[in-house]
Design a protein around this motif. Structure first.
Motif, PDB file in Angstrom:
ATOM      1  N   SER A 183      -9.210  -4.404 -15.190  1.00 20.18           N
ATOM      2  CA  SER A 183     -10.034  -3.871 -16.275  1.00 20.18           C
ATOM      3  C   SER A 183      -9.574  -2.501 -16.765  1.00 20.18           C
ATOM      4  CB  SER A 183     -11.511  -3.829 -15.852  1.00 20.18           C
ATOM      5  OG  SER A 183     -11.665  -3.179 -14.615  1.00 20.18           O
ATOM      6  N   PRO A 184      -9.170  -1.555 -15.908  1.00 23.50           N
ATOM      7  CA  PRO A 184      -8.679  -0.285 -16.456  1.00 23.50           C
ATOM      8  C   PRO A 184      -7.445  -0.459 -17.333  1.00 23.50           C
ATOM      9  CG  PRO A 184      -9.210  -0.038 -14.126  1.00 23.50           C
ATOM     10  CD  PRO A 184      -9.292  -1.495 -14.433  1.00 23.50           C
ATOM     11  N   LEU A 185      -6.578  -1.415 -17.007  1.00 22.63           N
ATOM     12  CA  LEU A 185      -5.397  -1.651 -17.832  1.00 22.63           C
ATOM     13  C   LEU A 185      -5.803  -2.092 -19.236  1.00 22.63           C
ATOM     14  CD1 LEU A 185      -3.036  -3.544 -15.348  1.00 22.63           C
ATOM     15  CD2 LEU A 185      -2.873  -1.162 -16.071  1.00 22.63           C
ATOM     16  N   ILE A 186      -6.754  -3.016 -19.303  1.00 21.17           N
ATOM     17  CA  ILE A 186      -7.212  -3.499 -20.606  1.00 21.17           C
ATOM     18  C   ILE A 186      -7.904  -2.377 -21.376  1.00 21.17           C
ATOM     19  CG2 ILE A 186      -8.751  -5.134 -21.772  1.00 21.17           C
ATOM     20  CD1 ILE A 186      -8.230  -7.114 -19.550  1.00 21.17           C
ATOM     21  N   ILE A 215      -8.814   6.528 -13.413  1.00 23.01           N
ATOM     22  CA  ILE A 215      -9.625   5.620 -12.598  1.00 23.01           C
ATOM     23  C   ILE A 215      -8.741   4.615 -11.863  1.00 23.01           C
ATOM     24  CG2 ILE A 215     -11.355   3.792 -12.692  1.00 23.01           C
ATOM     25  CD1 ILE A 215     -12.649   5.315 -15.018  1.00 23.01           C
ATOM     26  N   LEU A 216      -7.760   4.029 -12.560  1.00 18.35           N
ATOM     27  CA  LEU A 216      -6.865   3.062 -11.920  1.00 18.35           C
ATOM     28  C   LEU A 216      -6.076   3.721 -10.791  1.00 18.35           C
ATOM     29  CD1 LEU A 216      -5.492   0.293 -11.744  1.00 18.35           C
ATOM     30  CD2 LEU A 216      -3.864   1.083 -13.473  1.00 18.35           C
ATOM     31  N   SER A 217      -5.560   4.914 -11.029  1.00 17.15           N
ATOM     32  CA  SER A 217      -4.794   5.607  -9.990  1.00 17.15           C
ATOM     33  C   SER A 217      -5.653   5.878  -8.764  1.00 17.15           C
ATOM     34  CB  SER A 217      -4.213   6.913 -10.547  1.00 17.15           C
ATOM     35  OG  SER A 217      -3.306   6.658 -11.601  1.00 17.15           O
ATOM     36  N   LEU A 218      -6.894   6.306  -8.987  1.00 12.23           N
ATOM     37  CA  LEU A 218      -7.800   6.552  -7.866  1.00 12.23           C
ATOM     38  C   LEU A 218      -8.107   5.258  -7.111  1.00 12.23           C
ATOM     39  CD1 LEU A 218     -10.305   9.102  -9.456  1.00 12.23           C
ATOM     40  CD2 LEU A 218      -8.651   9.542  -7.631  1.00 12.23           C
ATOM     41  N   MET A 219      -8.318   4.173  -7.849  1.00  6.06           N
ATOM     42  CA  MET A 219      -8.547   2.871  -7.212  1.00  6.06           C
ATOM     43  C   MET A 219      -7.400   2.507  -6.278  1.00  6.06           C
ATOM     44  SD  MET A 219      -9.954   0.328 -10.178  1.00  6.06           S
ATOM     45  CE  MET A 219     -11.600   0.441 -10.874  1.00  6.06           C
ATOM     46  N   ARG A 220      -6.186   2.686  -6.780  1.00  5.75           N
ATOM     47  CA  ARG A 220      -5.016   2.281  -6.009  1.00  5.75           C
ATOM     48  C   ARG A 220      -4.791   3.199  -4.811  1.00  5.75           C
ATOM     49  NH1 ARG A 220      -6.227  -1.551  -7.098  1.00  5.75           N
ATOM     50  NH2 ARG A 220      -5.587  -2.994  -8.725  1.00  5.75           N
ATOM     51  N   ALA A 251       0.031   8.302  -6.635  1.00  6.53           N
ATOM     52  CA  ALA A 251      -0.306   9.709  -6.381  1.00  6.53           C
ATOM     53  C   ALA A 251       0.250  10.606  -7.487  1.00  6.53           C
ATOM     54  CB  ALA A 251       0.186  10.133  -5.001  1.00  6.53           C
ATOM     55  N   PRO A 252       1.553  10.549  -7.793  1.00 12.53           N
ATOM     56  CA  PRO A 252       2.035  11.340  -8.944  1.00 12.53           C
ATOM     57  C   PRO A 252       1.497  10.826 -10.271  1.00 12.53           C
ATOM     58  CG  PRO A 252       3.815   9.984  -8.027  1.00 12.53           C
ATOM     59  CD  PRO A 252       2.673   9.909  -7.072  1.00 12.53           C
ATOM     60  N   SER A 253       1.240   9.514 -10.357  1.00 10.40           N
ATOM     61  CA  SER A 253       0.672   8.958 -11.584  1.00 10.40           C
ATOM     62  C   SER A 253      -0.694   9.566 -11.877  1.00 10.40           C
ATOM     63  CB  SER A 253       0.552   7.437 -11.467  1.00 10.40           C
ATOM     64  OG  SER A 253      -0.188   6.897 -12.549  1.00 10.40           O
ATOM     65  N   SER A 293       0.828  -1.210   0.000  1.00  8.25           N
ATOM     66  CA  SER A 293       0.000   0.000   0.000  1.00  8.25           C
ATOM     67  C   SER A 293       0.861   1.259   0.000  1.00  8.25           C
ATOM     68  CB  SER A 293      -0.924  -0.004   1.229  1.00  8.25           C
ATOM     69  OG  SER A 293      -1.829  -1.088   1.167  1.00  8.25           O
ATOM     70  N   ILE A 294       1.940   1.243   0.744  1.00 12.00           N
ATOM     71  CA  ILE A 294       2.844   2.395   0.754  1.00 12.00           C
ATOM     72  C   ILE A 294       3.451   2.601  -0.632  1.00 12.00           C
ATOM     73  CG2 ILE A 294       5.017   3.273   1.692  1.00 12.00           C
ATOM     74  CD1 ILE A 294       4.290   1.849   4.322  1.00 12.00           C
ATOM     75  N   LEU A 295       3.865   1.504  -1.261  1.00 12.95           N
ATOM     76  CA  LEU A 295       4.410   1.580  -2.620  1.00 12.95           C
ATOM     77  C   LEU A 295       3.368   2.134  -3.585  1.00 12.95           C
ATOM     78  CD1 LEU A 295       6.526   0.974  -4.808  1.00 12.95           C
ATOM     79  CD2 LEU A 295       5.668  -1.388  -4.864  1.00 12.95           C
ATOM     80  N   GLN A 296       2.138   1.676  -3.459  1.00 14.13           N
ATOM     81  CA  GLN A 296       1.078   2.151  -4.350  1.00 14.13           C
ATOM     82  C   GLN A 296       0.822   3.638  -4.171  1.00 14.13           C
ATOM     83  OE1 GLN A 296      -2.000  -0.651  -3.210  1.00 14.13           O
ATOM     84  NE2 GLN A 296      -1.707  -1.851  -5.078  1.00 14.13           N
TER      85      GLN A 296
END
Length: 303
Positions: A81-84, A44-49, A18-20, A10-13
């Motif tokens: 799914s966001p990656l695809i 969307i993926l960044s917000l999910m993470r 956050a900058p992503s 989680s810390i890595l994410q």
């Protein structure tokens, strides 16, 4: 206080996504928020993470809050799914950048839209399945008893649709290579990014398949797994997602900015050939010495 492997993930994410999120938001603004553009799914993926990692870290101070653990796990599961969908957006933009006479018979615009719908339905099913599974394990998490659960049918159906989406996406990308010479030089990098990212997304897909259909393996159990389960999440999910996002955002940052009122010419080869903007009006171009064909800013516009 000793951090678990999930806390460290989680810390890595948080440190990466956050900058992503800032970069993804910039790309969405520059290149369009349309679903077909694909960049919005990076947001969307960044917000999910970010949200999922925050919920996971919140369990440190609230270990008895099952909702936090279940919410974090559900968000972890639906990151595929966001990656695809980003990959699909890059393929769609490449397809639309080709002249109409050079496009392969398959895929076509209708197939690409249908493929997007398949993946979105898979995402919805995965969310429903995650909620159902969370209901199964919530009491056991609160009581500290051994967790037992069965993967919801909706989750399995969602992963099956992801498999279909990935395979069709791969075939679509391969089909576009038949008209590689018809793709503008500035857009060819999109197809290259797709092929570079596909292996990493496949590893992420493989993890989802194993966690959904091989529940007897404790290394892929989402709750109550082995002591090594978190390391599989790190290697097959988190690292793969980070690499894929780096590829997507790196290629996105290299794409020339196209003003909003001129994007129709980029995504509509008929207008591009006739040097018209999205309103059918003449527009200027960059010099074609570098082989690229992009509209330039008008006098009253800014980037």
């Amino acid at each position: 206080m000793t951090l678990t492997i999930y806390n460290k993930i989680s810390i890595l994410q948080l440190a990466f996504f956050a900058p992503s999120l800032v970069v993804a938001g910039t790309l969405s603004y520059r290149h369009g928020f349309r679903r077909s553009a694909g960049w919005i799914y990076l947001v969307i993926l960044s917000l999910m993470r970010i949200i999922g990692a925050s919920m996971e870290l919140a369990t440190i101070s609230s270990p008895d809050n099952a909702s936090l653990a279940i919410g974090a796990q559900t968000l972890q599961n639906i990151g595929l799914s966001p990656l695809i969908l980003v990959l699909l957006g890059l393929v769609t933009r490449t397809y639309l950048a080709m002249s109409e006479t050079s496009r392969p018979a398959l895929p076509n615009a209708r197939i690409l839209r249908l493929l997007q719908l398949v993946v979105i339905i898979g995402l919805i099913l995965s969310i429903v399945g995650g909620i159902n599974m969370g209901n199964q394990v919530s009491d056991e998490l609160v009581n500290g008893t051994p967790v037992s659960y069965t993967v919801a049918t909706e989750s399995k159906a969602g992963i099956a649709l992801m498999i279909v989406g990935y395979v069709l996406l791969l075939l679509s990308a391969v089909a576009l290579t038949s008209g590689l010479s018809a793709i503008p030089n500035g857009e060819k990098r999109l197809l290259l990014a797709v092929f570079v990212a596909l292996p990493f997304v496949f590893v992420r897909l493989l993890y989802s398949i194993l966690s959904a259909f091989d529940t007897s393996n404790p290394n892929f159990r989402q709750f109550g797994g082995s002591t090594n389960a978190g390391y599989y999440v790190l290697g097959m999910c988190t690292i793969m997602e980070i690499i894929a996002v780096i590829i997507f955002e790196a290629v996105g940052l290299t794409l020339p900015y196209v003003p909003h009122n001129e994007r129709g010419s980029l995504l509509n080869p008929t207008r591009a050939v006739h040097n018209l903007d999205s309103n059918g009006q003449p527009l200027g171009q960059y010099p074609q010495s570098n082989g690229q064909y992009y509209p330039k800013l008008q006098q009253n516009e800014s980037a």
